[in-house]
Motif scaffolding. Sequence first.
Motif, PDB file in Angstrom:
ATOM      1  N   THR A 143       0.883  -1.165   0.000  1.00 35.08           N
ATOM      2  CA  THR A 143       0.000   0.000   0.000  1.00 35.08           C
ATOM      3  C   THR A 143       0.913   1.204   0.000  1.00 35.08           C
ATOM      4  OG1 THR A 143      -1.737  -1.135   1.233  1.00 35.08           O
ATOM      5  CG2 THR A 143      -1.752   1.265   1.308  1.00 35.08           C
ATOM      6  N   SER A 144       0.618   2.172  -0.851  1.00 35.86           N
ATOM      7  CA  SER A 144       1.440   3.385  -0.842  1.00 35.86           C
ATOM      8  C   SER A 144       0.581   4.558  -0.410  1.00 35.86           C
ATOM      9  CB  SER A 144       2.068   3.643  -2.215  1.00 35.86           C
ATOM     10  OG  SER A 144       1.074   3.925  -3.172  1.00 35.86           O
ATOM     11  N   VAL A 145       1.241   5.510   0.234  1.00 38.39           N
ATOM     12  CA  VAL A 145       0.575   6.736   0.667  1.00 38.39           C
ATOM     13  C   VAL A 145       1.486   7.899   0.309  1.00 38.39           C
ATOM     14  CG1 VAL A 145      -0.476   8.011   2.570  1.00 38.39           C
ATOM     15  CG2 VAL A 145      -0.436   5.506   2.638  1.00 38.39           C
ATOM     16  N   ARG A 146       0.896   8.901  -0.300  1.00 39.24           N
ATOM     17  CA  ARG A 146       1.624  10.130  -0.601  1.00 39.24           C
ATOM     18  C   ARG A 146       0.980  11.257   0.198  1.00 39.24           C
ATOM     19  NH1 ARG A 146       1.550   7.035  -5.062  1.00 39.24           N
ATOM     20  NH2 ARG A 146       3.489   6.789  -6.213  1.00 39.24           N
ATOM     21  N   ALA A 147       1.811  12.200   0.638  1.00 37.15           N
ATOM     22  CA  ALA A 147       1.304  13.302   1.462  1.00 37.15           C
ATOM     23  C   ALA A 147       1.861  14.617   0.952  1.00 37.15           C
ATOM     24  CB  ALA A 147       1.695  13.102   2.919  1.00 37.15           C
ATOM     25  N   LEU A 148       1.038  15.654   1.039  1.00 42.70           N
ATOM     26  CA  LEU A 148       1.501  17.013   0.804  1.00 42.70           C
ATOM     27  C   LEU A 148       0.608  17.944   1.589  1.00 42.70           C
ATOM     28  CD1 LEU A 148      -0.236  18.808  -1.634  1.00 42.70           C
ATOM     29  CD2 LEU A 148       0.509  16.795  -2.855  1.00 42.70           C
ATOM     30  N   TRP A 149       1.039  19.199   1.719  1.00 42.11           N
ATOM     31  CA  TRP A 149       0.271  20.146   2.507  1.00 42.11           C
ATOM     32  C   TRP A 149       0.258  21.509   1.824  1.00 42.11           C
ATOM     33  CZ3 TRP A 149       2.712  24.078   5.736  1.00 42.11           C
ATOM     34  CH2 TRP A 149       4.108  24.112   5.636  1.00 42.11           C
ATOM     35  N   SER A 150      -0.780  22.262   2.136  1.00 40.85           N
ATOM     36  CA  SER A 150      -0.920  23.645   1.687  1.00 40.85           C
ATOM     37  C   SER A 150      -1.124  24.497   2.935  1.00 40.85           C
ATOM     38  CB  SER A 150      -2.121  23.779   0.735  1.00 40.85           C
ATOM     39  OG  SER A 150      -3.338  23.614   1.448  1.00 40.85           O
ATOM     40  N   ASP A 151      -1.449  25.754   2.750  1.00 39.28           N
ATOM     41  CA  ASP A 151      -1.703  26.628   3.905  1.00 39.28           C
ATOM     42  C   ASP A 151      -2.926  26.199   4.710  1.00 39.28           C
ATOM     43  OD1 ASP A 151       0.475  28.210   3.427  1.00 39.28           O
ATOM     44  OD2 ASP A 151      -0.652  29.774   2.385  1.00 39.28           O
ATOM     45  N   GLU A 152      -3.843  25.460   4.074  1.00 42.36           N
ATOM     46  CA  GLU A 152      -5.107  25.122   4.730  1.00 42.36           C
ATOM     47  C   GLU A 152      -5.342  23.630   4.947  1.00 42.36           C
ATOM     48  OE1 GLU A 152      -7.097  27.522   5.909  1.00 42.36           O
ATOM     49  OE2 GLU A 152      -5.711  29.024   5.115  1.00 42.36           O
ATOM     50  N   TYR A 153      -4.673  22.771   4.168  1.00 44.12           N
ATOM     51  CA  TYR A 153      -5.020  21.349   4.186  1.00 44.12           C
ATOM     52  C   TYR A 153      -3.796  20.436   4.214  1.00 44.12           C
ATOM     53  CZ  TYR A 153      -9.563  23.065   2.661  1.00 44.12           C
ATOM     54  OH  TYR A 153     -10.755  23.724   2.582  1.00 44.12           O
ATOM     55  N   LEU A 154      -4.023  19.251   4.758  1.00 37.13           N
ATOM     56  CA  LEU A 154      -3.111  18.126   4.605  1.00 37.13           C
ATOM     57  C   LEU A 154      -3.795  17.174   3.633  1.00 37.13           C
ATOM     58  CD1 LEU A 154      -0.576  16.487   5.452  1.00 37.13           C
ATOM     59  CD2 LEU A 154      -2.012  15.465   7.247  1.00 37.13           C
ATOM     60  N   TYR A 155      -3.075  16.753   2.615  1.00 35.56           N
ATOM     61  CA  TYR A 155      -3.604  15.843   1.603  1.00 35.56           C
ATOM     62  C   TYR A 155      -2.909  14.492   1.736  1.00 35.56           C
ATOM     63  CZ  TYR A 155      -5.140  20.199  -0.610  1.00 35.56           C
ATOM     64  OH  TYR A 155      -5.711  21.417  -0.872  1.00 35.56           O
ATOM     65  N   LEU A 156      -3.696  13.423   1.715  1.00 31.17           N
ATOM     66  CA  LEU A 156      -3.166  12.065   1.734  1.00 31.17           C
ATOM     67  C   LEU A 156      -3.788  11.303   0.573  1.00 31.17           C
ATOM     68  CD1 LEU A 156      -3.527  11.235   5.547  1.00 31.17           C
ATOM     69  CD2 LEU A 156      -1.450  11.948   4.346  1.00 31.17           C
ATOM     70  N   ALA A 157      -2.961  10.541  -0.152  1.00 31.87           N
ATOM     71  CA  ALA A 157      -3.445   9.731  -1.266  1.00 31.87           C
ATOM     72  C   ALA A 157      -2.945   8.308  -1.087  1.00 31.87           C
ATOM     73  CB  ALA A 157      -2.964  10.305  -2.593  1.00 31.87           C
TER      74      ALA A 157
END
Length: 161
Positions: free
Chosen positions: A3-17
């Motif tokens: 299983t892979s998970v990628r993460a990134l963030w902006s000023d307002e959100y944390l994104y997980l895929a």
Amino acid sequence: FSTSVRALWSDEYLYLAYTCPFTKLTTYQPVQEKERMGLWDRDVIEAFIGSDTNQIAHYTEYEVSPTNEKLDVRIARPQFDFEWSSHFESATRINEKDKIWTAELRIPLKSISDSKPTPGNLWRINLYRCDYANKEFLAWSPVLVSTFHTPERFGSLAFGE
């Protein structure tokens, strides 16, 4: 099972895929729009995130099933607040041909912490996947016990530039 998970963030959100290969999906039927208690008893991905490294028993939990049923919980162990809402968003896709399901989460940073992270900040995190057909219960940072709720075994999410 990988299983892979990628993460990134902006000023307002944390994104997980998440990308999750499967042989057979185990989901609730019929799918319901409201949060489903016990979602963890079927195929699901989970993220446990805590912003206060001094209070590791305080964290938030986000769950998404292949059918995009969701659940979020605020935790201050030993208490679990199921009425709390982070207002996180998610989208899923099931690719039957390639036997892969994906989940994307957009989590408001303000649901995790009162202050926005800055480059160099560390948050406590663990990422999970439950695959019931294959009796696989995967953890990014293995908990080595029978419950995912083991914050002393979480890893660190480092915020970069």
